[in-house]
Motif scaffolding. Structure first.
Motif, PDB file in Angstrom:
ATOM      1  N   LEU A   1      25.070   8.030 -10.207  1.00 24.79           N
ATOM      2  CA  LEU A   1      24.955   9.147  -9.278  1.00 24.79           C
ATOM      3  C   LEU A   1      25.700   8.893  -7.974  1.00 24.79           C
ATOM      4  N   LEU A   2      25.710   7.657  -7.519  1.00 21.55           N
ATOM      5  CA  LEU A   2      26.351   7.328  -6.243  1.00 21.55           C
ATOM      6  C   LEU A   2      27.870   7.377  -6.311  1.00 21.55           C
ATOM      7  N   LEU A   3      28.418   7.386  -7.519  1.00 24.20           N
ATOM      8  CA  LEU A   3      29.873   7.473  -7.657  1.00 24.20           C
ATOM      9  C   LEU A   3      30.401   8.789  -7.095  1.00 24.20           C
ATOM     10  N   GLN A   4      29.535   9.801  -7.066  1.00 24.23           N
ATOM     11  CA  GLN A   4      29.947  11.127  -6.603  1.00 24.23           C
ATOM     12  C   GLN A   4      29.737  11.301  -5.096  1.00 24.23           C
ATOM     13  N   LYS A   5      29.249  10.260  -4.422  1.00 22.59           N
ATOM     14  CA  LYS A   5      28.897  10.363  -3.009  1.00 22.59           C
ATOM     15  C   LYS A   5      29.786   9.446  -2.165  1.00 22.59           C
ATOM     16  N   ASN A   6      29.926   9.831  -0.887  1.00 22.05           N
ATOM     17  CA  ASN A   6      30.698   9.005   0.047  1.00 22.05           C
ATOM     18  C   ASN A   6      29.968   8.951   1.389  1.00 22.05           C
ATOM     19  N   PRO A   7      28.797   8.289   1.436  1.00 21.35           N
ATOM     20  CA  PRO A   7      27.969   8.341   2.645  1.00 21.35           C
ATOM     21  C   PRO A   7      28.380   7.332   3.710  1.00 21.35           C
ATOM     22  N   ASP A   8      28.094   7.697   4.951  1.00 21.80           N
ATOM     23  CA  ASP A   8      28.159   6.742   6.057  1.00 21.80           C
ATOM     24  C   ASP A   8      26.770   6.182   6.350  1.00 21.80           C
ATOM     25  N   ILE A   9      25.759   7.031   6.130  1.00 19.92           N
ATOM     26  CA  ILE A   9      24.363   6.664   6.351  1.00 19.92           C
ATOM     27  C   ILE A   9      23.557   7.131   5.146  1.00 19.92           C
ATOM     28  N   ILE A  10      22.641   6.272   4.691  1.00 20.92           N
ATOM     29  CA  ILE A  10      21.716   6.664   3.624  1.00 20.92           C
ATOM     30  C   ILE A  10      20.300   6.555   4.168  1.00 20.92           C
ATOM     31  N   LEU A  11      19.537   7.640   4.036  1.00 19.98           N
ATOM     32  CA  LEU A  11      18.156   7.683   4.493  1.00 19.98           C
ATOM     33  C   LEU A  11      17.252   7.851   3.279  1.00 19.98           C
ATOM     34  N   ILE A  12      16.289   6.944   3.125  1.00 14.92           N
ATOM     35  CA  ILE A  12      15.340   7.021   2.019  1.00 14.92           C
ATOM     36  C   ILE A  12      14.055   7.665   2.517  1.00 14.92           C
ATOM     37  N   ASP A  13      13.632   8.720   1.845  1.00 12.38           N
ATOM     38  CA  ASP A  13      12.412   9.440   2.207  1.00 12.38           C
ATOM     39  C   ASP A  13      11.243   8.759   1.500  1.00 12.38           C
ATOM     40  N   ASP A  14      10.564   7.897   2.227  1.00 11.29           N
ATOM     41  CA  ASP A  14       9.586   6.985   1.632  1.00 11.29           C
ATOM     42  C   ASP A  14       8.161   7.463   1.856  1.00 11.29           C
ATOM     43  N   ILE A  15       7.319   7.298   0.845  1.00 13.13           N
ATOM     44  CA  ILE A  15       5.873   7.448   0.982  1.00 13.13           C
ATOM     45  C   ILE A  15       5.246   6.226   0.327  1.00 13.13           C
ATOM     46  N   PRO A  16       3.995   5.877   0.686  1.00 11.57           N
ATOM     47  CA  PRO A  16       3.395   4.669   0.102  1.00 11.57           C
ATOM     48  C   PRO A  16       3.409   4.664  -1.422  1.00 11.57           C
ATOM     49  N   GLU A  17       3.212   5.828  -2.036  1.00 11.67           N
ATOM     50  CA  GLU A  17       3.129   5.900  -3.498  1.00 11.67           C
ATOM     51  C   GLU A  17       4.462   5.652  -4.184  1.00 11.67           C
ATOM     52  N   THR A  18       5.571   5.751  -3.478  1.00  9.47           N
ATOM     53  CA  THR A  18       6.880   5.492  -4.093  1.00  9.47           C
ATOM     54  C   THR A  18       7.544   4.245  -3.521  1.00  9.47           C
TER      55      THR A  18
END
Length: 422
Positions: free
Chosen positions: A57-74
């Protein structure tokens, strides 16, 4: 800048959890767009992606910043994703995280995830924009944690945001694949407030921000927008939507002015239930309420901050039934002071009130809570304080109390399931 948001999937055996978009994240996204930044998402939940799927999936992306939307359950999957991202991008990309864990335990999360560059703390809508705008000079940016050039973890000051919630843009829902959400469920989430007037001992989400409200004009704007997309019913995810009759009358005035019809369900605190409110809610399109009863042990209820007596609960349930309001009753297994006798009595109590839906949730001791910082005070058993880093908790009970140790809660969890499964 190009910002990529990753929403980790739930681990293993809890795929039945609700999959709902984060409205706060959607507002952050719109703020970035308004300031000429690009934002994209990989939603692993709705697509049921595994961590290893990211390589493709990341092959299609070109990010400068990656933000992970985290919750305790994940979080157990979040940890794997952080490592994968660093291996793929090296130091070329800044990797960050948002959510309850980094909000309340920033040094813990940063030190136990050495590949993290930063964390956004609390529900600060502008924290990511401020991080981007000050990326070379972060010391004065509020509500974040980051690593400096010497790899030292810096936690900046907390700032309670005083801005009017109506000044925020409408959530950029298109960050998510709305067609997939609509196909999964014609009901979607909306919210007219943040925070909660209550202060329950077990609740981590309500400690993210003080209680504030959006105007009903703004709230109904969002409902109308989602009706046009095709959603038919709405979950008002306020911790207690009907906290005052005045608030309900404002909603009535707004929907009548727009000639709107809304079918909805909402959370409501037991103490907020009155005959007048429930009648008005029915009139305005409510068909079900979610009530957190949690325990019928009066002392346990006082300890956890619910302060409910069994007689009061019965009276409030009577009001719901007299007005033909469906209700979803929720209980916690493992409250401080609860005993096996209390759980046996709970079975009889549930049969007596006969809710339309009933759920029994095992107690979770989250970082940021008094239960976590001082478990002995409440008689809690937590063998592994980093339980949220492993998916073991999805297959067996990993915490409990002196009265109800994990192995007994395992038994009662199964007993409740088989007692009320339909």
């Amino acid at each position: 800048m190009n910002v990529l948001v990753i929403v980790p999937n739930f681990p293993n055996r809890i795929k039945e959890y609700l999959i709902l978009p984060s409205l706060e994240l959607c507002i952050i996204a719109q703020i970035l767009k308004n300031n000429f930044h690009n934002i994209d998402m990989i939603d692993m939940k709705i697509n049921d992606y595994k961590v290893e799927d990211l390589n493709k999936l990341l092959l299609q992306k070109n990010p400068d910043i990656i933000l992970i939307d985290d919750i305790p359950e994940t979080h157990c999957n979040t940890k794997k994703i952080i490592k994968l991202l660093r291996e793929k991008y090296g130091k070329k990309v800044k990797i960050g995280i948002r959510g309850e864990l980094v909000s309340f335990e920033p040094e813990m999360i940063m030190s136990r995830n050495e590949d993290l560059d930063f964390g956004l703390r609390y529900d600060d809508d502008f924290s990511l924009l401020n991080y981007i705008n000050n990326i070379d000079n972060l010391e004065n940016v509020k509500n974040i944690v980051y690593r400096d050039d010497d790899n030292k973890i810096i936690v900046t000051d907390r700032q309670i945001n005083e801005y009017d919630l109506d000044s925020l843009p409408l959530p950029y829902r298109e960050l998510y694949d709305l067609e997939k959400y609509l196909k999964r469920d014609s009901e979607t989430i909306v919210r007219s407030s943040r925070g909660c007037p209550g202060n329950c001992l077990f609740c981590i989400k309500t400690k993210m921000e003080k209680f504030k409200v959006f105007s009903m004009r703004r709230f109904c704007d969002e409902i109308e927008t989602m009706q046009k997309v095709g959603f038919k019913t709405f979950f008002f995810s306020d911790d207690t939507f009907a906290f005052s009759i005045k608030r309900l009358l404002e909603f009535k005035e707004e929907i009548e002015k727009r000639n709107m019809e809304v079918k909805w369900t909402s959370n409501i605190r037991i103490k907020d239930i009155t005959e007048e409110k429930i009648k008005l809610m029915k009139e305005l399109g409510a068909y079900r309420v979610f009530v957190g009863i949690e325990t019928i042990n009066n002392n346990a209820s006082k300890i956890i901050g619910k302060n409910l007596r069994k007689e009061e609960i019965l009276e409030k349930i009577r009001i719901l039934k007299d007005n033909d309001m469906e209700f979803h009753a929720s209980f916690i297994l493992g409250n401080p002071d609860d005993t096996e006798e209390d759980l046996e009595n709970t079975i009889n109590f549930v049969k007596e009130i006969n809710p339309n839906i009933v759920t029994f949730n095992l107690i979770k001791i989250y970082p940021g809570l008094k239960l976590y910082s001082d478990p002995e005070k409440y008689g809690m058993i937590m063998a592994d304080k980093y339980w949220f880093e492993k998916d073991e908790w999805t297959s067996k009970v990993v915490m409990g109390t002196k009265n109800l140790p994990p192995e007994r809660l395992e038994y009662w969890s199964r007993k409740m399931l088989f007692e009320f499964i339909k």
